[in-house]
Design an enzyme around this catalytic site. Structure first.
Site, PDB file in Angstrom:
ATOM      1  N   THR A  14      -3.041  72.479  70.643  1.00  0.00           N
ATOM      2  CA  THR A  14      -3.720  73.068  71.800  1.00  0.00           C
ATOM      3  C   THR A  14      -4.466  72.024  72.615  1.00  0.00           C
ATOM      4  O   THR A  14      -4.594  72.149  73.829  1.00  0.00           O
ATOM      5  CB  THR A  14      -4.697  74.160  71.303  1.00  0.00           C
ATOM      6  OG1 THR A  14      -3.934  75.153  70.621  1.00  0.00           O
ATOM      7  CG2 THR A  14      -5.438  74.818  72.444  1.00  0.00           C
ATOM      8  N   TYR A  27      -0.317  80.119  76.229  1.00  0.00           N
ATOM      9  CA  TYR A  27      -0.210  78.753  76.721  1.00  0.00           C
ATOM     10  C   TYR A  27       0.836  78.031  75.907  1.00  0.00           C
ATOM     11  O   TYR A  27       1.264  78.514  74.861  1.00  0.00           O
ATOM     12  CB  TYR A  27      -1.563  78.034  76.607  1.00  0.00           C
ATOM     13  CG  TYR A  27      -2.000  77.854  75.177  1.00  0.00           C
ATOM     14  CD1 TYR A  27      -2.691  78.862  74.514  1.00  0.00           C
ATOM     15  CD2 TYR A  27      -1.702  76.690  74.465  1.00  0.00           C
ATOM     16  CE1 TYR A  27      -3.066  78.722  73.189  1.00  0.00           C
ATOM     17  CE2 TYR A  27      -2.079  76.544  73.140  1.00  0.00           C
ATOM     18  CZ  TYR A  27      -2.760  77.564  72.514  1.00  0.00           C
ATOM     19  OH  TYR A  27      -3.121  77.429  71.203  1.00  0.00           O
ATOM     20  N   THR A  93      -4.997  72.715  65.531  1.00  0.00           N
ATOM     21  CA  THR A  93      -6.058  73.065  64.580  1.00  0.00           C
ATOM     22  C   THR A  93      -5.537  73.865  63.383  1.00  0.00           C
ATOM     23  O   THR A  93      -6.182  73.896  62.342  1.00  0.00           O
ATOM     24  CB  THR A  93      -7.164  73.888  65.277  1.00  0.00           C
ATOM     25  OG1 THR A  93      -6.591  75.085  65.805  1.00  0.00           O
ATOM     26  CG2 THR A  93      -7.838  73.081  66.370  1.00  0.00           C
ATOM     27  N   ASP A  94      -4.373  74.522  63.542  1.00  0.00           N
ATOM     28  CA  ASP A  94      -3.926  75.445  62.484  1.00  0.00           C
ATOM     29  C   ASP A  94      -3.683  74.749  61.144  1.00  0.00           C
ATOM     30  O   ASP A  94      -3.963  75.319  60.087  1.00  0.00           O
ATOM     31  CB  ASP A  94      -2.651  76.179  62.920  1.00  0.00           C
ATOM     32  CG  ASP A  94      -2.937  77.230  63.985  1.00  0.00           C
ATOM     33  OD1 ASP A  94      -4.114  77.584  64.160  1.00  0.00           O
ATOM     34  OD2 ASP A  94      -1.987  77.698  64.636  1.00  0.00           O
ATOM     35  N   LYS A 166     -10.228  75.489  58.623  1.00  0.00           N
ATOM     36  CA  LYS A 166     -10.327  76.373  59.783  1.00  0.00           C
ATOM     37  C   LYS A 166     -10.718  77.743  59.240  1.00  0.00           C
ATOM     38  O   LYS A 166      -9.991  78.332  58.428  1.00  0.00           O
ATOM     39  CB  LYS A 166      -8.992  76.425  60.525  1.00  0.00           C
ATOM     40  CG  LYS A 166      -9.088  77.186  61.832  1.00  0.00           C
ATOM     41  CD  LYS A 166      -7.798  77.087  62.635  1.00  0.00           C
ATOM     42  CE  LYS A 166      -7.955  77.797  63.971  1.00  0.00           C
ATOM     43  NZ  LYS A 166      -6.735  77.709  64.795  1.00  0.00           N
ATOM     44  N   GLU A 284     -10.162  80.681  29.558  1.00  0.00           N
ATOM     45  CA  GLU A 284      -8.744  81.063  29.521  1.00  0.00           C
ATOM     46  C   GLU A 284      -7.837  79.952  30.076  1.00  0.00           C
ATOM     47  O   GLU A 284      -6.658  79.863  29.721  1.00  0.00           O
ATOM     48  CB  GLU A 284      -8.537  82.355  30.318  1.00  0.00           C
ATOM     49  CG  GLU A 284      -7.152  82.942  30.102  1.00  0.00           C
ATOM     50  CD  GLU A 284      -6.876  84.158  30.977  1.00  0.00           C
ATOM     51  OE1 GLU A 284      -7.833  84.764  31.478  1.00  0.00           O
ATOM     52  OE2 GLU A 284      -5.691  84.473  31.157  1.00  0.00           O
TER      53      GLU A 284
HETATM   54  N1  DAS Z   1      -0.918  76.278  67.958  1.00  0.00           N
HETATM   55  C1  DAS Z   1      -1.948  75.803  67.141  1.00  0.00           C
HETATM   56  C2  DAS Z   1      -1.680  74.445  66.557  1.00  0.00           C
HETATM   57  O1  DAS Z   1      -1.023  73.619  67.161  1.00  0.00           O
HETATM   58  C3  DAS Z   1      -3.309  76.035  67.591  1.00  0.00           C
HETATM   59  C4  DAS Z   1      -4.209  74.869  67.894  1.00  0.00           C
HETATM   60  O2  DAS Z   1      -3.857  73.750  68.113  1.00  0.00           O
HETATM   61  O3  DAS Z   1      -5.423  75.113  67.945  1.00  0.00           O
HETATM   62  O4  DAS Z   1      -2.144  74.222  65.483  1.00  0.00           O
END
Ligand code: DAS
Length: 326
Positions: A14, A27, A93-94, A166, A284
């Protein structure tokens, strides 16, 4: 004082996206190339000289081993280049936390390596991209930024790769860190560290392999379908990360199926589907041969387990030791 030389590696996301209107919701990521980035930041008059490499221009949901290999090789060359003082990586960011951890474990810590993204495209009203990018340059030109592993700069804060995730789907305050919280505050005119570097001048912890082995994430839920685990083992998964309930819990039948997977030679790491908190070892785990993910969420636990397996580390105690390291 000579100007710091920063090498920028652009991958898209982004921060490089455009909507075509300041108020449009959808976008396209990866529209702005590295030259435009550098030209824009130079117009701000920041005290740094920037060069760039376009590694990719994609949404980070599509990041893969090919991009990671190129990113790693270019970052390593920049770290080894005496003409370079710091590295900034623009990234979606993903999956920023996954790339950050992968590089954090496979690059030396001698120079600052800073990942930066944006939650709003470049032409959106209130876009955060260029501010985050200017902040990332401020961090990357500071010698004190080295020795902390890979850093992530978002929303005027600096996070360590090991801690960051995130945590929010929209809005510019989308990243959080646990257990340490952010390690510095940054603006285009200020930078304040909250603690000393904890990994000064270290070599890479692991070499980056050519490929990462298949490791599946099994999401625990009430009345979970446990057949999936045996299917994954038959299908050749090399490891399993449990996205468990609470402190890495799962229904009894699922835990039994996972213990069977360990007996079949497939390491299992228990993490949590809860947003934040530790998953510690339980009695465990000794019997079943499970590993506790500590503060790493499922996505990052998977990256670390893949790296360990690729480097021949399969013993649960050795895997556990790697999950304990900061
Ligand atoms: N589409 C996502 C990415 O490229 C969103 C982002 O960049 O914030 O990870």
């Amino acid at each position: 004082m000579t100007q710091a030389k920063i090498h920028v590696l652009a991958t898209g996301g982004t921060i490089a996206g455009r909507a075509g209107s300041p108020v449009r919701r959808d976008y396209r990521p990866g529209q702005i190339g590295i030259e435009e980035f550098i030209a824009r930041i130079e117009s701000f008059g920041l005290d740094a000289r920037l060069t760039g490499s376009q590694i990719a221009n994609i949404g980070s949901e599509d990041i893969d081993m090919t991009v990671w290999r190129e990113l790693h090789a270019t970052a390593l060359a920049a770290i080894e280049n005496p003409e370079c003082d710091g590295i900034v990586i623009t990234h979606g960011t993903d999956t920023a936390e996954e790339t950050a951890l992968l590089l954090d474990q496979t690059l030396p810590t001698h120079k600052p390596v800073v990942l930066v993204g944006a939650m709003r495209p470049a032409d959106a009203v209130g876009s955060d991209g260029m501010r985050n990018f200017a902040n990332a340059v401020v961090v990357a030109r500071d010698r004190e930024a080295a020795g902390r592993g890979v850093l992530v700069v978002m929303g005027d804060l600096v996070h360590a790769a090991r801690d960051v995730r995130k945590a929010v789907t929209t809005g510019t305050k989308a990243f959080r860190s646990f257990p340490r919280g952010p390690i510095a505050a940054v603006t285009p005119t200020s930078l304040e560290w909250f603690a000393e570097p904890w990994r000064p001048a270290q070599e890479a912890r692991y070499p980056l392999p050519d490929e990462l082995p298949p490791v599946a994430i099994v999401h625990a839920c009430a009345a979970a379908d446990v057949e999936l685990v045996a299917l994954l083992v038959r299908h050749g998964t090399r490891g399993i990360v449990l996205a468990g309930m609470g402190e890495g819990n799962a229904p009894r039948r699922l835990r039994d199926a996972l213990a069977d997977a360990v007996r079949a030679g497939v390491p299992v790491v228990r993490s949590s589907r809860v947003d934040e908190g530790l998953v510690d070892r339980e009695p465990e785990d000794d019997n079943a041969g499970f590993v506790a993910a500590r503060a790493l969420g499922p996505a990052k636990a998977r990256i670390l387990l893949q790296l360990l397996l690729a480097n021949g580390i399969t013993d649960p105690a050795a895997i556990q030791a790697a999950f304990q390291r900061r």
